[in-house]
Design a protein around this motif. Structure first.
Motif, PDB file in Angstrom:
ATOM      1  N   VAL A  50       0.837  -1.208   0.000  1.00  0.00           N
ATOM      2  CA  VAL A  50       0.000   0.000   0.000  1.00  0.00           C
ATOM      3  C   VAL A  50       0.868   1.254   0.000  1.00  0.00           C
ATOM      4  O   VAL A  50       0.559   2.231  -0.681  1.00  0.00           O
ATOM      5  CB  VAL A  50      -0.948   0.001   1.225  1.00  0.00           C
ATOM      6  CG1 VAL A  50      -1.546   1.370   1.460  1.00  0.00           C
ATOM      7  CG2 VAL A  50      -2.046  -1.022   1.038  1.00  0.00           C
ATOM      8  N   THR A  55      -2.599   2.150  -5.970  1.00  0.00           N
ATOM      9  CA  THR A  55      -3.776   1.508  -5.398  1.00  0.00           C
ATOM     10  C   THR A  55      -4.197   0.297  -6.223  1.00  0.00           C
ATOM     11  O   THR A  55      -4.512  -0.761  -5.681  1.00  0.00           O
ATOM     12  CB  THR A  55      -4.934   2.526  -5.331  1.00  0.00           C
ATOM     13  OG1 THR A  55      -4.516   3.628  -4.523  1.00  0.00           O
ATOM     14  CG2 THR A  55      -6.178   1.908  -4.747  1.00  0.00           C
ATOM     15  N   ARG A  56      -4.195   0.445  -7.545  1.00  0.00           N
ATOM     16  CA  ARG A  56      -4.597  -0.675  -8.413  1.00  0.00           C
ATOM     17  C   ARG A  56      -3.657  -1.855  -8.256  1.00  0.00           C
ATOM     18  O   ARG A  56      -4.101  -3.005  -8.215  1.00  0.00           O
ATOM     19  CB  ARG A  56      -4.642  -0.222  -9.864  1.00  0.00           C
ATOM     20  CG  ARG A  56      -5.791   0.728 -10.129  1.00  0.00           C
ATOM     21  CD  ARG A  56      -5.801   1.256 -11.523  1.00  0.00           C
ATOM     22  NE  ARG A  56      -5.897   0.154 -12.482  1.00  0.00           N
ATOM     23  CZ  ARG A  56      -5.734   0.307 -13.779  1.00  0.00           C
ATOM     24  NH1 ARG A  56      -5.476   1.498 -14.277  1.00  0.00           N
ATOM     25  NH2 ARG A  56      -5.841  -0.716 -14.586  1.00  0.00           N
ATOM     26  N   MET A  59      -4.420  -3.577  -4.950  1.00  0.00           N
ATOM     27  CA  MET A  59      -5.649  -4.372  -4.974  1.00  0.00           C
ATOM     28  C   MET A  59      -5.452  -5.666  -5.758  1.00  0.00           C
ATOM     29  O   MET A  59      -5.964  -6.721  -5.384  1.00  0.00           O
ATOM     30  CB  MET A  59      -6.791  -3.543  -5.539  1.00  0.00           C
ATOM     31  CG  MET A  59      -7.189  -2.418  -4.590  1.00  0.00           C
ATOM     32  SD  MET A  59      -8.410  -1.296  -5.249  1.00  0.00           S
ATOM     33  CE  MET A  59      -9.820  -2.352  -5.350  1.00  0.00           C
ATOM     34  N   ALA A  94      -9.690  -8.337   2.435  1.00  0.00           N
ATOM     35  CA  ALA A  94     -10.328  -7.198   1.763  1.00  0.00           C
ATOM     36  C   ALA A  94     -10.499  -6.013   2.708  1.00  0.00           C
ATOM     37  O   ALA A  94     -10.183  -4.873   2.350  1.00  0.00           O
ATOM     38  CB  ALA A  94     -11.678  -7.619   1.193  1.00  0.00           C
ATOM     39  N   LEU A  95     -10.985  -6.268   3.912  1.00  0.00           N
ATOM     40  CA  LEU A  95     -11.164  -5.167   4.881  1.00  0.00           C
ATOM     41  C   LEU A  95      -9.830  -4.538   5.249  1.00  0.00           C
ATOM     42  O   LEU A  95      -9.726  -3.317   5.371  1.00  0.00           O
ATOM     43  CB  LEU A  95     -11.887  -5.678   6.131  1.00  0.00           C
ATOM     44  CG  LEU A  95     -13.365  -6.023   5.944  1.00  0.00           C
ATOM     45  CD1 LEU A  95     -13.931  -6.629   7.232  1.00  0.00           C
ATOM     46  CD2 LEU A  95     -14.154  -4.802   5.528  1.00  0.00           C
ATOM     47  N   THR A  97      -7.115  -4.473   3.372  1.00  0.00           N
ATOM     48  CA  THR A  97      -6.611  -3.742   2.206  1.00  0.00           C
ATOM     49  C   THR A  97      -7.286  -2.383   2.087  1.00  0.00           C
ATOM     50  O   THR A  97      -6.609  -1.354   1.949  1.00  0.00           O
ATOM     51  CB  THR A  97      -6.832  -4.557   0.915  1.00  0.00           C
ATOM     52  OG1 THR A  97      -6.166  -5.817   1.050  1.00  0.00           O
ATOM     53  CG2 THR A  97      -6.285  -3.828  -0.292  1.00  0.00           C
ATOM     54  N   PHE A  98      -8.610  -2.352   2.153  1.00  0.00           N
ATOM     55  CA  PHE A  98      -9.316  -1.076   2.025  1.00  0.00           C
ATOM     56  C   PHE A  98      -9.042  -0.154   3.207  1.00  0.00           C
ATOM     57  O   PHE A  98      -8.932   1.056   3.040  1.00  0.00           O
ATOM     58  CB  PHE A  98     -10.813  -1.300   1.835  1.00  0.00           C
ATOM     59  CG  PHE A  98     -11.138  -1.892   0.500  1.00  0.00           C
ATOM     60  CD1 PHE A  98     -10.789  -1.238  -0.672  1.00  0.00           C
ATOM     61  CD2 PHE A  98     -11.777  -3.108   0.411  1.00  0.00           C
ATOM     62  CE1 PHE A  98     -11.058  -1.777  -1.914  1.00  0.00           C
ATOM     63  CE2 PHE A  98     -12.075  -3.664  -0.826  1.00  0.00           C
ATOM     64  CZ  PHE A  98     -11.714  -2.999  -1.988  1.00  0.00           C
ATOM     65  N   LEU A 101      -5.529   1.233   2.675  1.00  0.00           N
ATOM     66  CA  LEU A 101      -5.567   2.192   1.563  1.00  0.00           C
ATOM     67  C   LEU A 101      -6.176   3.519   2.006  1.00  0.00           C
ATOM     68  O   LEU A 101      -5.687   4.591   1.644  1.00  0.00           O
ATOM     69  CB  LEU A 101      -6.362   1.621   0.388  1.00  0.00           C
ATOM     70  CG  LEU A 101      -5.648   0.593  -0.483  1.00  0.00           C
ATOM     71  CD1 LEU A 101      -6.634  -0.067  -1.442  1.00  0.00           C
ATOM     72  CD2 LEU A 101      -4.509   1.223  -1.245  1.00  0.00           C
ATOM     73  N   LEU A 102      -7.226   3.458   2.803  1.00  0.00           N
ATOM     74  CA  LEU A 102      -7.849   4.672   3.330  1.00  0.00           C
ATOM     75  C   LEU A 102      -6.895   5.421   4.259  1.00  0.00           C
ATOM     76  O   LEU A 102      -6.772   6.643   4.186  1.00  0.00           O
ATOM     77  CB  LEU A 102      -9.142   4.315   4.059  1.00  0.00           C
ATOM     78  CG  LEU A 102      -9.962   5.475   4.592  1.00  0.00           C
ATOM     79  CD1 LEU A 102     -10.464   6.340   3.454  1.00  0.00           C
ATOM     80  CD2 LEU A 102     -11.139   4.954   5.406  1.00  0.00           C
TER      81      LEU A 102
END
Length: 142
Positions: A50, A55-56, A59, A94-95, A97-98, A101-102
């Motif tokens: 990250v 970002t891409r 992910m 997933a949680l 990663t997001f 990223l945030l």
């Protein structure tokens, strides 16, 4: 303008290499009996990605990370295992990663750019000199 250390074209393959190495290490350390060890290793690699790439790319690395985890730790033979455990691990990855990223986006938004760097930034908005002079004259007349 976001400046990452590694462009996405190189960050994605680097992340995949890191994930494969992490998977091999945790499987050798006995993660097939304790899949939580693999999940932690995958999350650590994603968290590093990250902050060093786009970002891409991050992910994409997260998706491949779950595939490696479900295929070689839970499935054990490269076959994706669609079980309750793999679903929970997918949600956790997933949680994470997001969330990271945030966090990274928030930290990047708080960084201030010195004025002398903004002047040379081609992406910075510019006010044409003629419009600026007109605006100053118009406000002085009133």
């Amino acid at each position: 303008m976001r400046r990452e250390l590694i462009p996405g074209g190189f960050g994605f393959p680097l992340g995949i290499v890191a994930e494969v190495a992490a998977t091999m290490l945790v499987v050798a350390a006995g993660a097939t009996a304790h899949p939580g060890l693999s999940t932690v290793a995958m999350v650590v690699v994603i968290d590093v990605m990250v902050f060093v790439t786009t970002t891409r790319a991050t992910m994409g690395v997260a998706v491949v990370c779950w595939c490696l985890h479900a295929g070689f730790v839970l499935g054990r033979h490269g076959e994706l295992a669609f079980t309750g455990q793999s679903g929970r691990d997918a949600l956790l990855i997933a949680l994470n990663t997001f969330g990271v990223l945030l966090l990274a986006a928030t930290l990047r938004g708080q960084r201030r750019v010195p004025l002398h760097e903004r002047e040379n930034d081609p992406m910075a908005p510019r006010i044409p000199v003629q419009l600026a002079r007109t605006a100053v004259r118009g406000s002085a007349v009133r």
